[in-house]
Write a protein that holds these residues in place. Structure first.
Motif, PDB file in Angstrom:
ATOM      1  N   ASN A 277      57.434  39.595 -15.662  1.00 48.07           N
ATOM      2  CA  ASN A 277      58.901  39.535 -15.736  1.00 48.07           C
ATOM      3  C   ASN A 277      59.561  40.395 -14.657  1.00 48.07           C
ATOM      4  OD1 ASN A 277      61.388  38.723 -16.808  1.00 48.07           O
ATOM      5  ND2 ASN A 277      61.525  40.527 -18.136  1.00 48.07           N
ATOM      6  N   ARG A 278      58.998  40.339 -13.449  1.00 48.62           N
ATOM      7  CA  ARG A 278      59.541  41.177 -12.373  1.00 48.62           C
ATOM      8  C   ARG A 278      60.724  40.516 -11.659  1.00 48.62           C
ATOM      9  NH1 ARG A 278      59.133  46.437 -11.908  1.00 48.62           N
ATOM     10  NH2 ARG A 278      58.891  46.397  -9.657  1.00 48.62           N
ATOM     11  N   LYS A 279      60.879  39.203 -11.793  1.00 46.27           N
ATOM     12  CA  LYS A 279      62.052  38.493 -11.246  1.00 46.27           C
ATOM     13  C   LYS A 279      62.117  38.463  -9.714  1.00 46.27           C
ATOM     14  CE  LYS A 279      64.938  39.069 -15.321  1.00 46.27           C
ATOM     15  NZ  LYS A 279      64.539  40.240 -16.096  1.00 46.27           N
TER      16      LYS A 279
ATOM     17  N   ILE B 241      55.666  47.160  -6.080  1.00 49.46           N
ATOM     18  CA  ILE B 241      55.410  45.721  -6.037  1.00 49.46           C
ATOM     19  C   ILE B 241      54.726  45.269  -7.333  1.00 49.46           C
ATOM     20  CG2 ILE B 241      53.352  46.120  -4.578  1.00 49.46           C
ATOM     21  CD1 ILE B 241      55.204  42.863  -4.434  1.00 49.46           C
ATOM     22  N   GLN B 242      53.859  46.091  -7.869  1.00 50.14           N
ATOM     23  CA  GLN B 242      53.103  45.871  -9.129  1.00 50.14           C
ATOM     24  C   GLN B 242      51.960  44.861  -8.999  1.00 50.14           C
ATOM     25  OE1 GLN B 242      53.817  48.234 -10.943  1.00 50.14           O
ATOM     26  NE2 GLN B 242      56.011  48.584 -11.058  1.00 50.14           N
ATOM     27  N   SER B 243      52.184  43.719  -8.322  1.00 54.33           N
ATOM     28  CA  SER B 243      51.092  42.750  -8.116  1.00 54.33           C
ATOM     29  C   SER B 243      51.441  41.880  -6.912  1.00 54.33           C
ATOM     30  CB  SER B 243      50.927  41.858  -9.350  1.00 54.33           C
ATOM     31  OG  SER B 243      50.072  40.769  -9.039  1.00 54.33           O
TER      32      SER B 243
ATOM     33  N   GLY C  62      66.244  57.993 -11.384  1.00 51.80           N
ATOM     34  CA  GLY C  62      66.625  56.947 -12.345  1.00 51.80           C
ATOM     35  C   GLY C  62      65.486  55.950 -12.412  1.00 51.80           C
ATOM     36  N   GLN C  63      65.379  55.213 -13.518  1.00 46.89           N
ATOM     37  CA  GLN C  63      64.297  54.218 -13.618  1.00 46.89           C
ATOM     38  C   GLN C  63      64.516  53.093 -12.617  1.00 46.89           C
ATOM     39  OE1 GLN C  63      61.884  55.078 -15.378  1.00 46.89           O
ATOM     40  NE2 GLN C  63      62.790  56.565 -16.752  1.00 46.89           N
ATOM     41  N   ASN C  64      65.765  52.829 -12.301  1.00 49.21           N
ATOM     42  CA  ASN C  64      66.090  51.748 -11.364  1.00 49.21           C
ATOM     43  C   ASN C  64      67.394  52.121 -10.667  1.00 49.21           C
ATOM     44  OD1 ASN C  64      66.503  49.373 -10.019  1.00 49.21           O
ATOM     45  ND2 ASN C  64      67.067  48.201 -11.833  1.00 49.21           N
TER      46      ASN C  64
ATOM     47  N   GLY D 204      67.633  55.440 -18.689  1.00 49.72           N
ATOM     48  CA  GLY D 204      67.335  54.169 -19.344  1.00 49.72           C
ATOM     49  C   GLY D 204      66.990  53.049 -18.369  1.00 49.72           C
ATOM     50  N   CYS D 205      66.631  51.896 -18.931  1.00 50.86           N
ATOM     51  CA  CYS D 205      66.242  50.752 -18.106  1.00 50.86           C
ATOM     52  C   CYS D 205      66.543  49.456 -18.860  1.00 50.86           C
ATOM     53  CB  CYS D 205      64.749  50.829 -17.786  1.00 50.86           C
ATOM     54  SG  CYS D 205      64.207  49.451 -16.768  1.00 50.86           S
ATOM     55  N   ASN D 206      67.065  48.463 -18.132  1.00 52.39           N
ATOM     56  CA  ASN D 206      67.391  47.170 -18.759  1.00 52.39           C
ATOM     57  C   ASN D 206      66.385  46.086 -18.410  1.00 52.39           C
ATOM     58  OD1 ASN D 206      69.689  48.411 -19.598  1.00 52.39           O
ATOM     59  ND2 ASN D 206      71.103  47.259 -18.306  1.00 52.39           N
ATOM     60  N   ASN D 207      65.328  46.415 -17.703  1.00 44.69           N
ATOM     61  CA  ASN D 207      64.529  45.348 -17.075  1.00 44.69           C
ATOM     62  C   ASN D 207      63.445  44.715 -17.937  1.00 44.69           C
ATOM     63  OD1 ASN D 207      65.903  45.211 -14.612  1.00 44.69           O
ATOM     64  ND2 ASN D 207      65.020  47.196 -14.098  1.00 44.69           N
ATOM     65  N   PHE D 208      62.924  45.444 -18.869  1.00 47.87           N
ATOM     66  CA  PHE D 208      61.877  44.891 -19.745  1.00 47.87           C
ATOM     67  C   PHE D 208      60.761  44.192 -18.974  1.00 47.87           C
ATOM     68  CE2 PHE D 208      65.390  45.649 -22.596  1.00 47.87           C
ATOM     69  CZ  PHE D 208      64.757  46.204 -23.706  1.00 47.87           C
ATOM     70  N   CYS D 209      60.183  44.856 -17.991  1.00 50.47           N
ATOM     71  CA  CYS D 209      58.945  44.355 -17.392  1.00 50.47           C
ATOM     72  C   CYS D 209      57.963  44.278 -18.556  1.00 50.47           C
ATOM     73  CB  CYS D 209      58.450  45.317 -16.320  1.00 50.47           C
ATOM     74  SG  CYS D 209      59.671  45.552 -15.018  1.00 50.47           S
ATOM     75  N   SER D 210      57.172  43.196 -18.605  1.00 49.84           N
ATOM     76  CA  SER D 210      56.482  42.898 -19.866  1.00 49.84           C
ATOM     77  C   SER D 210      55.413  43.921 -20.253  1.00 49.84           C
ATOM     78  CB  SER D 210      55.873  41.499 -19.801  1.00 49.84           C
ATOM     79  OG  SER D 210      54.885  41.476 -18.799  1.00 49.84           O
ATOM     80  N   TYR D 211      54.969  44.743 -19.295  1.00 48.19           N
ATOM     81  CA  TYR D 211      53.919  45.739 -19.579  1.00 48.19           C
ATOM     82  C   TYR D 211      54.500  47.089 -19.987  1.00 48.19           C
ATOM     83  CZ  TYR D 211      55.483  46.667 -14.865  1.00 48.19           C
ATOM     84  OH  TYR D 211      56.290  46.881 -13.789  1.00 48.19           O
ATOM     85  N   CYS D 212      55.814  47.271 -19.839  1.00 45.10           N
ATOM     86  CA  CYS D 212      56.360  48.633 -19.779  1.00 45.10           C
ATOM     87  C   CYS D 212      57.056  49.067 -21.079  1.00 45.10           C
ATOM     88  CB  CYS D 212      57.337  48.719 -18.616  1.00 45.10           C
ATOM     89  SG  CYS D 212      57.917  50.394 -18.324  1.00 45.10           S
TER      90      CYS D 212
ATOM     91  N   VAL E  72      58.985  51.801 -21.228  1.00 46.25           N
ATOM     92  CA  VAL E  72      60.171  52.629 -20.925  1.00 46.25           C
ATOM     93  C   VAL E  72      61.467  52.119 -21.561  1.00 46.25           C
ATOM     94  CG1 VAL E  72      61.684  53.435 -19.042  1.00 46.25           C
ATOM     95  CG2 VAL E  72      59.211  53.729 -18.874  1.00 46.25           C
ATOM     96  N   PRO E  73      61.798  50.812 -21.451  1.00 48.31           N
ATOM     97  CA  PRO E  73      63.066  50.368 -22.045  1.00 48.31           C
ATOM     98  C   PRO E  73      63.140  50.618 -23.558  1.00 48.31           C
ATOM     99  CG  PRO E  73      62.199  48.709 -20.556  1.00 48.31           C
ATOM    100  CD  PRO E  73      61.108  49.721 -20.741  1.00 48.31           C
ATOM    101  N   TYR E  74      61.984  50.652 -24.212  1.00 47.59           N
ATOM    102  CA  TYR E  74      61.965  50.877 -25.673  1.00 47.59           C
ATOM    103  C   TYR E  74      62.165  52.346 -26.023  1.00 47.59           C
ATOM    104  CZ  TYR E  74      59.988  46.213 -25.457  1.00 47.59           C
ATOM    105  OH  TYR E  74      59.797  44.887 -25.187  1.00 47.59           O
TER     106      TYR E  74
HETATM  107 FE1  SF4 Z   1      62.060  49.484 -16.181  1.00 46.14          FE
HETATM  108 FE2  SF4 Z   1      60.401  50.303 -14.221  1.00 46.14          FE
HETATM  109 FE3  SF4 Z   1      59.451  49.913 -16.701  1.00 46.14          FE
HETATM  110 FE4  SF4 Z   1      60.176  47.803 -15.211  1.00 46.14          FE
HETATM  111  S1  SF4 Z   1      58.491  49.261 -14.735  1.00 46.14           S
HETATM  112  S2  SF4 Z   1      60.707  48.153 -17.392  1.00 46.14           S
HETATM  113  S3  SF4 Z   1      61.918  48.618 -14.078  1.00 46.14           S
HETATM  114  S4  SF4 Z   1      60.967  51.462 -16.093  1.00 46.14           S
END
Ligand code: SF4
Ligand code: 5AD
Length: 441
Positions: free
Chosen positions: A279-281, A267-269, A203-205, A159-167, A169-171
């Motif tokens: 929402n990478r923080k 890094i993503q961007s 793990g996702q993180n 699982g993942c708690n981060n909710f990066c706005s494009y992703c 996975v958390p859903y």
């Molecule tokens: Fe989680 Fe990685 Fe998706 Fe960000 S990119 S929401 S850290 S799985």
């Protein structure tokens, strides 16, 4: 137990997490007496372990599911199960059944605990099974059918708690759940005993390992405990989120003997504005400071990253910031993606979506730059001696072996002895664009 003439076939899509999940699924089939089929057209049961991270993955899966229709027409007794991330999206499970009525069962990302019962039901019943739900529990698999010797994969969290706005996975994978340290250590000790040399912790993180256990555990501590209690030769891990990369972990990479001299840090961007929208923080500056710290503590560490181009509203200026950052860091390798709109995520509704034409131009420029950086990094390795874990023979020539350095580079060399599973010293004599060549020392 089923009669042992029944054949299973698994098609796996997506990340290492799914590849490993399929090893657990194969273990379940084999425990029930099924035998692996050479291809899906001779199988009695076919399972699709799906991915939905980008639209391209979903399209490929839908296309390949279409092919199964013809196989089922020739073999009406064939059972078809679809599980994994794609099924966990709202409504997709039902849509799959409507579009592909030959599917017998749809299971979510918790398929492991549901699968044994689903298999029994399918071979004794004719009903459809749709069973997608969220769970907080961690199911400890008893059988894992691995086929990556001398490498192996071990989940440390889900699982993942981060909710990066494009992703998405958390859903589809739910909130972070860490496995207990003792379960992880027992699994790795068993792998060491069975002759495996390298474990990649998944793990996702991974940096937030233990946050949900509330017992003082942390990822850096976990690495030290695994090293001390299992004797495994090599440890890798993925993926790390820059916002959670602690000093403790930076020093663990340096001090814990089995931990490889390599880090994957997405890094993503390179644009602060885009990182904010994502929402990478962390900022570009935060990331660069982390790289500086990592390199100060571990001067020869190899670094890789993930980058998305064409995030909504990304301008040429933002993209230039990404190119500049990539140049400045000089990554040894990178995974680069065109932004893909995922329904249900925040970014899907953001204004100024970037056209496919611009995304293609940007990814081509980035891939070209990274190719040069990769070659440059490989050239620097000529003359160095690496410890290489031998994985395989070359596809073309069985006196040529290949394996990865602890910096995660693929190294090819000649040997007249079978060295698969051994860790050997190789001096690098030649650098190519994506791989290294060397000789045994
Ligand atoms: Fe989680 Fe990685 Fe998706 Fe960000 S990119 S929401 S850290 S799985
Ligand atoms: N579009 C493109 N790439 C994505 N990733 C995650 N979601 C998307 C998306 N919607 C990439 C990120 C992540 C990697 C596993 O996949 O770079 O780190």
């Amino acid at each position: 137990m089923f009669n042992n003439n029944l054949l299973y076939h698994i098609s796996t899509y997506g990340c290492q997490m799914n590849v490993h999940e399929s090893e657990k699924i194969a273990g379940i089939f084999e425990k029930k007496g099924f035998v692996k089929a050479a291809s899906n057209d001779v199988a009695d049961i076919i399972l699709f372990n799906t991915c939905c991270i980008r639209d391209s993955a979903e399209k490929k899966i839908l296309g390949n599911l279409g092919v199964i229709k013809h196989i089922k027409a020739h073999n009406p007794k064939l059972k078809v199960i679809v599980c994994g991330c794609m099924t966990q999206q709202e409504n997709t499970a039902k849509k799959l059944i409507t579009r592909f009525p030959f599917i017998d069962a749809v299971l979510g990302t918790n398929s492991i605990q549901e699968l044994p019962g689903a298999i029994d039901k399918l071979f004794s019943d004719t009903g459809k099974i749709i069973n997608v739900y969220e769970t907080k529990e961690i199911y400890e698999s008893s059988e894992v059918k691995r086929n990556t010797y001398p490498l192996s994969y071990v989940n440390i969290m889900y699982g993942c708690n981060n909710f990066c706005s494009y992703c998405i996975v958390p859903y589809v994978r739910g909130r972070e759940r860490s496995r207990k340290e003792k379960d992880i250590i027992n699994e790795i000790a068993g792998l060491k005993e069975a002759g495996y040399k390298e474990v990649t912790l998944l793990g996702q993180n991974v940096n937030s390992y233990g946050n949900d256990l509330n017992d003082g555990s942390s990822f850096a501590k976990l690495l030290a405990e695994i090293d001390e209690n299992t004797g495994i030769d090599r440890l890798r891990f993925m993926t790390s989120h820059p916002k959670d990369l602690s000093d403790e972990l930076i020093y663990a990479i340096r001090d814990v003997k089995s931990v490889c001299n390599y880090m994957h840090l997405p890094i993503q961007s390179g644009s602060d504005r885009i990182l904010g929208l994502m929402n990478r923080k962390y900022t570009r500056g935060d990331y660069l400071r982390l790289i500086e710290k990592l390199r100060k503590a571990n001067p020869s560490i190899a670094l890789s990253t993930d980058i998305i181009v064409g995030f909504p509203s990304e301008t040429e200026e933002d993209f230039k910031d990404t190119l500049n950052l990539v140049k400045e860091v000089g990554f040894d390798s990178a995974f680069m993606f065109k932004y893909s709109k995922r329904t249900g995520t925040k970014a899907a509704n953001m204004p100024k979506q970037v056209s496919m034409g611009d995304k293609t131009l940007r990814i081509n420029a980035l891939v070209e730059l990274q190719k040069q950086l990769c070659f440059k990094s490989n050239l620097k390795d000529v003359g160095r001696v690496f410890k290489v874990l031998v994985e395989n023979t070359s596809v073309r020539d069985d006196t040529h072996f290949c394996g990865r350095s602890d910096t995660n580079k693929m190294v090819n060399f000649f040997s007249d002895k079978d060295l698969i599973g051994k860790i050997v010293d190789v001096e690098i004599t030649q650098a190519k664009r994506t791989t290294l060549f060397g000789k045994l020392v």
